[in-house]
Design an enzyme around this catalytic site. Structure first.
Site, PDB file in Angstrom:
ATOM      1  CG  ASN A 132      -9.674 -16.013 -23.036  1.00 41.36           C
ATOM      2  OD1 ASN A 132      -9.444 -14.932 -22.487  1.00 41.36           O
ATOM      3  ND2 ASN A 132     -10.323 -16.987 -22.440  1.00 41.36           N
ATOM      4  CD  GLU A 229     -12.328 -13.863 -11.894  1.00 37.30           C
ATOM      5  OE1 GLU A 229     -12.705 -15.038 -12.071  1.00 37.30           O
ATOM      6  OE2 GLU A 229     -12.977 -13.060 -11.208  1.00 37.30           O
ATOM      7  CB  CYS A 263     -11.874 -19.405 -18.107  1.00 39.13           C
ATOM      8  SG  CYS A 263     -12.971 -17.987 -18.147  1.00 39.13           S
ATOM      9  CD  GLU A 361      -8.257 -24.184 -18.671  1.00 37.59           C
ATOM     10  OE1 GLU A 361      -7.128 -23.852 -18.269  1.00 37.59           O
ATOM     11  OE2 GLU A 361      -9.205 -23.379 -18.767  1.00 37.59           O
TER      12      GLU A 361
HETATM   13  P1  NAP Z   1      -1.277 -17.064 -19.179  1.00 35.00           P
HETATM   14  O1  NAP Z   1      -0.142 -17.653 -19.897  1.00 35.00           O
HETATM   15  O2  NAP Z   1      -1.338 -17.206 -17.723  1.00 35.00           O
HETATM   16  O3  NAP Z   1      -1.316 -15.516 -19.615  1.00 35.00           O
HETATM   17  C1  NAP Z   1      -2.189 -14.610 -19.007  1.00 35.00           C
HETATM   18  C2  NAP Z   1      -1.426 -13.320 -18.738  1.00 35.00           C
HETATM   19  O4  NAP Z   1      -0.425 -13.558 -17.755  1.00 35.00           O
HETATM   20  C3  NAP Z   1      -0.694 -12.785 -19.950  1.00 35.00           C
HETATM   21  O5  NAP Z   1      -0.725 -11.392 -19.930  1.00 35.00           O
HETATM   22  C4  NAP Z   1       0.731 -13.297 -19.742  1.00 35.00           C
HETATM   23  O6  NAP Z   1       1.684 -12.549 -20.409  1.00 35.00           O
HETATM   24  C5  NAP Z   1       0.856 -13.157 -18.247  1.00 35.00           C
HETATM   25  N1  NAP Z   1       1.866 -14.014 -17.630  1.00 35.00           N
HETATM   26  C6  NAP Z   1       2.089 -15.323 -17.886  1.00 35.00           C
HETATM   27  N2  NAP Z   1       3.078 -15.784 -17.078  1.00 35.00           N
HETATM   28  C7  NAP Z   1       3.471 -14.748 -16.309  1.00 35.00           C
HETATM   29  C8  NAP Z   1       4.463 -14.583 -15.292  1.00 35.00           C
HETATM   30  N3  NAP Z   1       5.218 -15.594 -14.882  1.00 35.00           N
HETATM   31  N4  NAP Z   1       4.620 -13.369 -14.737  1.00 35.00           N
HETATM   32  C9  NAP Z   1       3.840 -12.340 -15.125  1.00 35.00           C
HETATM   33  N5  NAP Z   1       2.892 -12.429 -16.082  1.00 35.00           N
HETATM   34  C10 NAP Z   1       2.701 -13.621 -16.662  1.00 35.00           C
HETATM   35  O7  NAP Z   1      -2.653 -17.588 -19.690  1.00 35.00           O
HETATM   36  P2  NAP Z   1      -2.995 -18.247 -21.079  1.00 35.00           P
HETATM   37  O8  NAP Z   1      -2.617 -19.668 -20.965  1.00 35.00           O
HETATM   38  O9  NAP Z   1      -2.498 -17.474 -22.219  1.00 35.00           O
HETATM   39  O10 NAP Z   1      -4.590 -18.035 -21.030  1.00 35.00           O
HETATM   40  C11 NAP Z   1      -5.464 -19.018 -20.818  1.00 35.00           C
HETATM   41  C12 NAP Z   1      -5.719 -19.327 -19.355  1.00 35.00           C
HETATM   42  O11 NAP Z   1      -6.436 -18.254 -18.770  1.00 35.00           O
HETATM   43  C13 NAP Z   1      -6.584 -20.534 -19.219  1.00 35.00           C
HETATM   44  O12 NAP Z   1      -6.215 -21.318 -18.132  1.00 35.00           O
HETATM   45  C14 NAP Z   1      -7.956 -19.942 -19.001  1.00 35.00           C
HETATM   46  O13 NAP Z   1      -8.876 -20.800 -18.427  1.00 35.00           O
HETATM   47  C15 NAP Z   1      -7.602 -18.766 -18.153  1.00 35.00           C
HETATM   48  N6  NAP Z   1      -8.688 -17.774 -18.191  1.00 35.00           N
HETATM   49  C16 NAP Z   1      -9.424 -17.578 -17.057  1.00 35.00           C
HETATM   50  C17 NAP Z   1     -10.487 -16.683 -17.069  1.00 35.00           C
HETATM   51  C18 NAP Z   1     -11.341 -16.453 -15.839  1.00 35.00           C
HETATM   52  O14 NAP Z   1     -12.037 -15.451 -15.799  1.00 35.00           O
HETATM   53  N7  NAP Z   1     -11.327 -17.308 -14.835  1.00 35.00           N
HETATM   54  C19 NAP Z   1     -10.787 -15.995 -18.231  1.00 35.00           C
HETATM   55  C20 NAP Z   1     -10.013 -16.231 -19.366  1.00 35.00           C
HETATM   56  C21 NAP Z   1      -8.961 -17.113 -19.315  1.00 35.00           C
HETATM   57  P3  NAP Z   1       2.350 -13.042 -21.791  1.00 35.00           P
HETATM   58  O15 NAP Z   1       1.271 -13.154 -22.778  1.00 35.00           O
HETATM   59  O16 NAP Z   1       3.296 -11.950 -22.102  1.00 35.00           O
HETATM   60  O17 NAP Z   1       2.994 -14.355 -21.488  1.00 35.00           O
END
Ligand code: NAP
Length: 456
Positions: A132, A229, A263, A361
């Site tokens: 993001n 995070e 987030c 969310e």
């Molecule tokens: P996501 O699916 O969890 O992806 C984030 C990262 O994790 C990506 O590099 C993804 O790789 C990897 N990943 C996903 N599943 C995995 C697994 N089982 N094993 C190893 N790696 C894995 O997150 P998203 O849904 O795209 O992003 C949005 C989320 O991030 C939201 O919940 C948002 O609130 C949160 N976020 C939090 C913050 C904070 O600072 N607190 C900041 C930004 C976003 P792939 O892309 O290859 O699947």
């Protein structure tokens, strides 16, 4: 898990990248570890500073080049992409400037002999990062750790591979030795292998709760430190003495920035009864002003979501919410006539606690609107969430704002503004939003050995 750039504005695949073989991954781990042991940890702060400050300068010299990659890969409005490039450069500069002071040895007062605490790096660190804010997320992790003498390896989200490579090239161009910063196009199985590897000493993940649980479990099994995070559903509280226009303006930017995919976006708008009707009227009016278009065009005000899949998930959540009694005040569907993943700016009301949406969310331009009797009810509703990332309070009485902020169970509260991120402000949450902090002086201490040295 194919690493692929697909332009969310038109659905066209721009570029595809192959994943590393296990042999290639091993070679990169070897290079990173060798760089840590034999080069990077021995550099002076001034030497590391020269690299990071140069990287920041390069970003500032060529912002358009970096920003366009963000927009093409995940759809962000170009002006916001340029803002992200500037913020990422500021983070690099911030740690280049302040790391040495943050990590300065601390002399302890002890009845006998002398004692001090000194900081030393931990080794090779591994970051798993989301799409993001493709540069900002990496800068938050890489800048403090590189300045501390750690080396970093990053598995970026699979939909932003060009940004991932651009950041790796940036550090190389700035003079970082091979292995100081390494991009990894790897599978989920290989993520587990990297965490298991004895040369890797710590893991940071920014992303969803599901991914956080998988990665933290693996790190825990290996007795390795992790930081998480994760997601949030930040409350945006408007009290009876708030400046209404200011609150509306921030609610709109807080909910709509990055097309709602932040987030710390203002996801739950909680307004006390005395102002609720007037607030909602103005808020709805402002939300109607967004118009979809090419995010590379500076005139566009509404960008697509990051992917067709993200739009499908969000539409599914809205349908489910409505199926459980929520009312769609505006929007609620995809924007027809567009090839891209465009979601209508949406306001949902009448969300009972039993509605699944109440605790979810919403990662896109969907505001959940709640009216409450008073301040106490606003605080109770804000805390009735599995998440604990950020939040906002609007009041013209700053002391009242601080009093309310102290009662909110999150890692950050902003009085009279939507959430902001800046290098000097600690960023992170509690509850299901994760643990640990990034940015500020706190962010550099997560992967450091604070070693006691006692002379008798
Ligand atoms: P996501 O699916 O969890 O992806 C984030 C990262 O994790 C990506 O590099 C993804 O790789 C990897 N990943 C996903 N599943 C995995 C697994 N089982 N094993 C190893 N790696 C894995 O997150 P998203 O849904 O795209 O992003 C949005 C989320 O991030 C939201 O919940 C948002 O609130 C949160 N976020 C939090 C913050 C904070 O600072 N607190 C900041 C930004 C976003 P792939 O892309 O290859 O699947």
């Amino acid at each position: 898990m194919a690493y692929q750039s697909t332009n969310p504005y038109n659905g066209k695949v721009v570029k595809t990248f192959t994943e590393l073989t296990d042999t290639q991954l091993e070679a990169k781990l070897h290079t990173a570890h060798d760089c840590y042991e034999n080069t990077w940890r021995h550099k002076t702060f001034a030497e590391r500073k020269a690299v990071l400050a140069r990287a920041a300068a390069i970003m500032r010299e060529r912002p358009q080049e970096f920003a366009e990659l963000i927009t093409i890969e995940m759809g962000k409005l170009i002006a916001q992409s340029l803002g992200e490039v500037a913020l990422s450069a500021a983070i690099l500069d911030y740690y280049a400037e302040h790391a040495e002071a943050f990590l300065a040895p601390e002399k302890l007062t002890t009845p006998r002999g002398e004692a001090s605490v000194e900081s030393s790096p931990m080794g090779v660190l591994f970051g798993v990062e989301p799409w993001n804010y493709p540069y900002y997320q990496i800068a938050r992790f890489a800048a403090p750790n590189l300045m501390a003498g750690n080396v970093v390896m990053v598995k970026h989200a699979s939909n932003v591979p060009q940004c991932a490579l651009a950041f790796e090239r940036l550090l190389e161009e700035a003079g970082a030795p091979a292995g100081a910063y390494t991009n990894l196009f790897i599978s989920k199985d290989q993520v587990a292998k990297v965490i298991d590897d004895v040369r890797v000493r710590g893991v940071a993940l920014t992303g969803s709760e599901a991914a956080g649980a998988v990665v933290a479990e693996r790190a825990g099994k290996n007795l390795k430190k992790s930081t998480l995070e994760l997601g949030g559903s930040d409350a945006f509280i408007v009290l009876d003495d708030a400046d209404l226009d200011k609150a509306v303006k921030h609610a709109v930017s807080g909910r709509m920035g990055n097309s709602g995919q932040a987030c710390t976006a203002s996801k739950r708008i909680i307004v006390v009864e005395a102002l609720a009707d007037r607030f909602l009227d103005k808020f709805q009016g402002a939300m109607q002003a967004f118009a979809p278009g090419d995010p590379l065009d500076k005139q566009t005000t509404l960008a697509p979501l990051s992917s067709a899949g993200a739009l499908k998930t969000l539409l599914g959540q809205v349908d489910e919410a409505v199926g459980h009694g929520a009312r769609v005040l505006m929007g609620g569907g995809r924007i027809e006539g567009q090839d891209g993943a465009f979601m209508q700016p949406t306001i949902l009301t009448d969300l009972a606690p039993a509605n699944p949406a109440y605790k979810q969310e919403f990662f896109g331009p969907v505001a959940l609107f709640f009216r409450v009797a008073d301040e106490a009810a606003a605080v109770a509703l804000a805390n009735d969430s599995p998440f604990g990332l950020g939040g906002s309070v609007f009041t013209q009485d700053a002391e009242r704002g601080k009093r309310v902020a102290r009662q909110i169970d999150t890692g950050m509260v902003f009085i009279n503004s939507a959430a902001v991120s800046s290098p000097e402000l600690p960023f992170g949450g509690v509850k299901n939003s994760g643990y640990g902090r990034e940015l500020s002086g706190a962010g550099i201490l997560e992967f450091i050995n604070r070693k006691l040295i006692r002379v008798n």
